[in-house]
Design a protein around this motif. Structure first.
Motif, PDB file in Angstrom:
ATOM      1  N   UNK A   1      -4.780  -5.264  -3.828  1.00 25.20           N
ATOM      2  CA  UNK A   1      -3.672  -4.661  -3.090  1.00 25.20           C
ATOM      3  C   UNK A   1      -2.609  -5.694  -2.752  1.00 25.20           C
ATOM      4  N   UNK A   2      -3.017  -6.914  -2.480  1.00 22.07           N
ATOM      5  CA  UNK A   2      -2.049  -7.973  -2.191  1.00 22.07           C
ATOM      6  C   UNK A   2      -1.088  -8.132  -3.361  1.00 22.07           C
ATOM      7  N   UNK A   3      -1.601  -8.029  -4.573  1.00 20.05           N
ATOM      8  CA  UNK A   3      -0.738  -8.132  -5.754  1.00 20.05           C
ATOM      9  C   UNK A   3       0.257  -6.974  -5.812  1.00 20.05           C
TER      10      UNK A   3
ATOM     11  N   UNK B   1      -3.576  -1.433   9.542  1.00 22.52           N
ATOM     12  CA  UNK B   1      -3.713  -2.422  10.604  1.00 22.52           C
ATOM     13  C   UNK B   1      -3.008  -1.879  11.835  1.00 22.52           C
ATOM     14  N   UNK B   2      -3.413  -2.329  13.018  1.00 19.41           N
ATOM     15  CA  UNK B   2      -2.789  -1.816  14.228  1.00 19.41           C
ATOM     16  C   UNK B   2      -2.638  -2.897  15.278  1.00 19.41           C
ATOM     17  N   UNK B   3      -1.863  -2.562  16.305  1.00 20.13           N
ATOM     18  CA  UNK B   3      -1.593  -3.444  17.434  1.00 20.13           C
ATOM     19  C   UNK B   3      -1.617  -2.569  18.675  1.00 20.13           C
TER      20      UNK B   3
ATOM     21  N   UNK C   1       2.391  -6.096  10.718  1.00 20.59           N
ATOM     22  CA  UNK C   1       2.721  -6.312   9.308  1.00 20.59           C
ATOM     23  C   UNK C   1       2.124  -7.614   8.785  1.00 20.59           C
ATOM     24  N   UNK C   2       2.199  -8.679   9.594  1.00 24.24           N
ATOM     25  CA  UNK C   2       1.568  -9.936   9.184  1.00 24.24           C
ATOM     26  C   UNK C   2       0.074  -9.744   8.962  1.00 24.24           C
ATOM     27  N   UNK C   3      -0.562  -9.042   9.889  1.00 20.48           N
ATOM     28  CA  UNK C   3      -1.994  -8.784   9.762  1.00 20.48           C
ATOM     29  C   UNK C   3      -2.331  -7.947   8.540  1.00 20.48           C
ATOM     30  N   UNK C   4      -1.458  -6.996   8.219  1.00 22.13           N
ATOM     31  CA  UNK C   4      -1.680  -6.156   7.038  1.00 22.13           C
ATOM     32  C   UNK C   4      -1.676  -7.015   5.770  1.00 22.13           C
ATOM     33  N   UNK C   5      -0.715  -7.929   5.673  1.00 27.32           N
ATOM     34  CA  UNK C   5      -0.657  -8.818   4.501  1.00 27.32           C
ATOM     35  C   UNK C   5      -1.863  -9.749   4.460  1.00 27.32           C
ATOM     36  N   UNK C   6      -2.262 -10.269   5.620  1.00 23.28           N
ATOM     37  CA  UNK C   6      -3.433 -11.158   5.667  1.00 23.28           C
ATOM     38  C   UNK C   6      -4.703 -10.403   5.301  1.00 23.28           C
ATOM     39  N   UNK C   7      -4.822  -9.161   5.774  1.00 20.51           N
ATOM     40  CA  UNK C   7      -5.996  -8.336   5.455  1.00 20.51           C
ATOM     41  C   UNK C   7      -6.063  -8.077   3.952  1.00 20.51           C
ATOM     42  N   UNK C   8      -4.924  -7.786   3.352  1.00 16.22           N
ATOM     43  CA  UNK C   8      -4.895  -7.561   1.902  1.00 16.22           C
ATOM     44  C   UNK C   8      -5.320  -8.818   1.157  1.00 16.22           C
TER      45      UNK C   8
ATOM     46  N   UNK D   1       1.099   0.931  14.242  1.00 11.61           N
ATOM     47  CA  UNK D   1       0.126   1.117  13.168  1.00 11.61           C
ATOM     48  C   UNK D   1       0.883   0.911  11.862  1.00 11.61           C
ATOM     49  N   UNK D   2       0.380   0.019  11.040  1.00  9.73           N
ATOM     50  CA  UNK D   2       0.991  -0.254   9.740  1.00  9.73           C
ATOM     51  C   UNK D   2       0.038   0.187   8.645  1.00  9.73           C
ATOM     52  N   UNK D   3       0.612   0.655   7.563  1.00 13.09           N
ATOM     53  CA  UNK D   3      -0.199   1.063   6.414  1.00 13.09           C
ATOM     54  C   UNK D   3       0.519   0.668   5.136  1.00 13.09           C
ATOM     55  N   UNK D   4      -0.272   0.466   4.102  1.00 12.14           N
ATOM     56  CA  UNK D   4       0.243   0.141   2.781  1.00 12.14           C
ATOM     57  C   UNK D   4      -0.494   1.002   1.783  1.00 12.14           C
TER      58      UNK D   4
END
Length: 150
Positions: A49-51, A99-101, A35-42, A130-133
């Motif tokens: 998408x971050x917004x 994002x995944x781990x 989840x942290x990586x997903x936010x950082x990637x956005x 695996x996280x997705x947004x």
């Protein structure tokens, strides 16, 4: 980016799918890193998408701040290894932020983890999370086959 509650993008959501039967500590570690990586990637690659992630400042009665916390749903699910691999592929193909781990990212130092991951072809990776947004109407059909994490 902190937004006003009136600006929450309610038609968007997060999903984290964990490999079933992981020990709780491993599952929480994998989910959190993903989840942290997903936010950082956005933030780095898709600021639009971050917004949409709708981070809010929650104020308590004493004026203390508890931010940033997303106002959106974040569902934590579980599934078999093949399901995680398929979810990752389908979410990516649908254009969702993913994002995944993987298991090779645990233990030792980050340098050793990087080396282990680099030595494995994708088909040999064991997905732990695996996280997705994305928009609910795009994400929900991909997650309906998973159960809530227990």
């Amino acid at each position: 980016m902190i937004i006003e509650p009136t600006d929450v993008a309610a038609d968007w959501k997060f999903a984290v799918v964990l490999k079933a039967k992981l020990p709780a500590g491993v599952a929480i570690n994998a989910a959190t890193h993903t989840a942290l990586g997903l936010a950082a990637k956005a933030a780095a690659e898709h600021p639009e998408l971050a917004a949409k992630m709708s981070f809010l400042n929650f104020l308590d009665a004493d004026g203390g701040t508890h931010a940033p916390i997303s106002g959106l749903s974040l569902v934590v699910l579980e599934g078999r290894a093949a399901g995680l691999r398929r979810f990752r592929a389908e979410a990516g193909a649908a254009g969702l932020l993913v994002n995944d781990f993987v298991s090779a990212m645990t233990g030792d130092t980050y340098a050793e983890q990087l080396e282990r991951v680099a030595g494995l072809p994708e088909e040999e990776l064991e997905y732990y999370a695996v996280a997705a947004f994305g928009r609910r109407d795009e994400l929900d059909p991909l997650t309906k086959k998973f159960s809530l994490w227990k």
